[in-house]
Design a protein around this motif. Structure first.
Motif, mmCIF file in Angstrom:
data_model
loop_
_atom_site.group_PDB
_atom_site.id
_atom_site.type_symbol
_atom_site.label_atom_id
_atom_site.label_comp_id
_atom_site.label_asym_id
_atom_site.label_seq_id
_atom_site.Cartn_x
_atom_site.Cartn_y
_atom_site.Cartn_z
ATOM 1 N N GLY A 11 -27.269 -14.736 -25.873
ATOM 2 C CA GLY A 11 -27.888 -13.792 -26.800
ATOM 3 C C GLY A 11 -29.103 -13.099 -26.220
ATOM 4 N N ASP A 12 -29.333 -13.259 -24.922
ATOM 5 C CA ASP A 12 -30.480 -12.631 -24.266
ATOM 6 C C ASP A 12 -30.220 -11.174 -23.888
ATOM 7 N N LEU A 13 -28.955 -10.788 -23.805
ATOM 8 C CA LEU A 13 -28.579 -9.398 -23.548
ATOM 9 C C LEU A 13 -27.635 -8.959 -24.662
ATOM 10 N N PRO A 14 -27.756 -7.726 -25.103
ATOM 11 C CA PRO A 14 -26.882 -7.260 -26.186
ATOM 12 C C PRO A 14 -25.459 -7.016 -25.693
ATOM 13 N N ALA A 15 -24.510 -7.222 -26.581
ATOM 14 C CA ALA A 15 -23.106 -6.908 -26.318
ATOM 15 C C ALA A 15 -22.417 -6.736 -27.660
ATOM 16 N N ALA A 16 -21.367 -5.956 -27.663
ATOM 17 C CA ALA A 16 -20.560 -5.779 -28.869
ATOM 18 C C ALA A 16 -19.564 -6.939 -28.904
ATOM 19 N N THR A 17 -19.947 -7.999 -29.600
ATOM 20 C CA THR A 17 -19.158 -9.226 -29.623
ATOM 21 C C THR A 17 -17.931 -9.080 -30.507
ATOM 22 N N VAL A 18 -16.813 -9.518 -29.975
ATOM 23 C CA VAL A 18 -15.536 -9.458 -30.672
ATOM 24 C C VAL A 18 -15.164 -10.844 -31.199
ATOM 25 N N LEU A 19 -15.497 -11.881 -30.438
ATOM 26 C CA LEU A 19 -15.127 -13.244 -30.785
ATOM 27 C C LEU A 19 -16.229 -14.170 -30.303
ATOM 28 N N ASP A 20 -16.633 -15.100 -31.157
ATOM 29 C CA ASP A 20 -17.702 -16.040 -30.823
ATOM 30 C C ASP A 20 -17.262 -17.421 -31.290
ATOM 31 N N GLU A 21 -16.789 -18.227 -30.359
ATOM 32 C CA GLU A 21 -16.285 -19.557 -30.669
ATOM 33 C C GLU A 21 -17.056 -20.590 -29.860
ATOM 34 N N PRO A 22 -16.906 -21.869 -30.177
ATOM 35 C CA PRO A 22 -17.701 -22.892 -29.498
ATOM 36 C C PRO A 22 -17.596 -22.878 -27.969
ATOM 37 N N ASP A 23 -16.398 -22.601 -27.427
ATOM 38 C CA ASP A 23 -16.222 -22.650 -25.975
ATOM 39 C C ASP A 23 -16.018 -21.297 -25.315
ATOM 40 N N LEU A 24 -15.725 -20.270 -26.112
ATOM 41 C CA LEU A 24 -15.354 -18.966 -25.560
ATOM 42 C C LEU A 24 -16.032 -17.835 -26.319
ATOM 43 N N VAL A 25 -16.294 -16.763 -25.601
ATOM 44 C CA VAL A 25 -16.881 -15.560 -26.198
ATOM 45 C C VAL A 25 -16.110 -14.366 -25.650
ATOM 46 N N ALA A 26 -15.885 -13.369 -26.496
ATOM 47 C CA ALA A 26 -15.268 -12.126 -26.057
ATOM 48 C C ALA A 26 -16.129 -10.977 -26.544
ATOM 49 N N PHE A 27 -16.315 -9.998 -25.680
ATOM 50 C CA PHE A 27 -17.148 -8.843 -26.002
ATOM 51 C C PHE A 27 -16.588 -7.622 -25.300
ATOM 52 N N LEU A 28 -16.977 -6.451 -25.781
ATOM 53 C CA LEU A 28 -16.503 -5.211 -25.172
ATOM 54 C C LEU A 28 -17.140 -5.002 -23.810
ATOM 55 N N ASP A 29 -16.329 -4.551 -22.863
ATOM 56 C CA ASP A 29 -16.825 -4.183 -21.542
ATOM 57 C C ASP A 29 -17.745 -2.976 -21.720
ATOM 58 N N ALA A 30 -18.903 -3.023 -21.107
ATOM 59 C CA ALA A 30 -19.866 -1.917 -21.226
ATOM 60 C C ALA A 30 -19.372 -0.653 -20.528
ATOM 61 N N ARG A 31 -18.469 -0.809 -19.582
ATOM 62 C CA ARG A 31 -17.870 0.334 -18.885
ATOM 63 C C ARG A 31 -16.352 0.217 -18.987
ATOM 64 N N PRO A 32 -15.803 0.480 -20.170
ATOM 65 C CA PRO A 32 -14.386 0.204 -20.399
ATOM 66 C C PRO A 32 -13.442 1.144 -19.657
ATOM 67 N N VAL A 33 -12.293 0.597 -19.302
ATOM 68 C CA VAL A 33 -11.209 1.433 -18.788
ATOM 69 C C VAL A 33 -10.741 2.343 -19.925
ATOM 70 N N PHE A 34 -10.471 1.733 -21.080
ATOM 71 C CA PHE A 34 -10.193 2.453 -22.316
ATOM 72 C C PHE A 34 -11.023 1.804 -23.414
ATOM 73 N N LYS A 35 -11.348 2.562 -24.431
ATOM 74 C CA LYS A 35 -12.153 2.006 -25.523
ATOM 75 C C LYS A 35 -11.412 0.838 -26.169
ATOM 76 N N GLY A 36 -12.149 -0.240 -26.397
ATOM 77 C CA GLY A 36 -11.563 -1.468 -26.902
ATOM 78 C C GLY A 36 -11.289 -2.482 -25.805
ATOM 79 N N HIS A 37 -11.639 -2.169 -24.561
ATOM 80 C CA HIS A 37 -11.484 -3.055 -23.398
ATOM 81 C C HIS A 37 -12.393 -4.268 -23.594
ATOM 82 N N VAL A 38 -11.790 -5.453 -23.681
ATOM 83 C CA VAL A 38 -12.493 -6.691 -23.991
ATOM 84 C C VAL A 38 -12.585 -7.583 -22.757
ATOM 85 N N LEU A 39 -13.693 -8.317 -22.655
ATOM 86 C CA LEU A 39 -13.852 -9.357 -21.636
ATOM 87 C C LEU A 39 -13.915 -10.699 -22.349
#
Length: 135
Positions: A11-39
């Motif tokens: 939580g020290d850097l901002p990101a558009a979080t898509v999923l926040d679970e105990p072991d895994l996190v998914a957020f939008l790539d800041a430089r997406p190939v296409f909009k909605g590109h998730v990491l």
């Protein structure tokens, strides 16, 4: 903490979080190939797939499946492209899986990854659509 993904997870850097679970996190790539590109990343700092603890293998893949469905259901994509680099071409040395929404004729060819940008507020709108598709 030098790892940008560890800083996002903490939580020290901002990101558009898509999923926040105990072991895994998914957020939008800041430089997406296409909009909605998730990491998708493990919370634990793991550099490459061979380093991923055995107990996280199934949750990581199951979450990747959920994200692949979410880009279709939430964004109207026809499918997805999923990719992971291990060391070579790995821009951030923290395991991450790219989940890129795809549509026939979208122009993605081979391993040339053109990048785009989000307009102000647009990343959060895309993240919200994906969160809704995941719920």
């Amino acid at each position: 903490m030098d790892c940008v993904f560890c800083r996002i997870v903490a939580g020290d850097l901002p990101a558009a979080t898509v999923l926040d679970e105990p072991d895994l996190v998914a957020f939008l790539d800041a430089r997406p190939v296409f909009k909605g590109h998730v990491l998708l990343v493990p919370r634990q700092h793991v550099v490459t797939l061979p380093d991923l603890p055995a107990g996280l293998r199934d949750p990581f893949l199951e979450t990747a499946q959920r994200l692949a469905r979410a880009v279709v259901d939430g964004l109207g994509a026809q499918g997805s492209f999923m990719a992971m680099n291990n060391t070579v071409s790995q821009s951030v040395p923290h395991l991450h899986l790219h989940v890129v929404p795809r549509t026939k004729g979208d122009g993605l060819r081979g391993f040339f990854w053109p990048r785009t940008r989000y307009a102000d507020g647009e990343a959060e709108e895309y993240a919200g659509r994906l969160r809704q598709a995941l719920s």
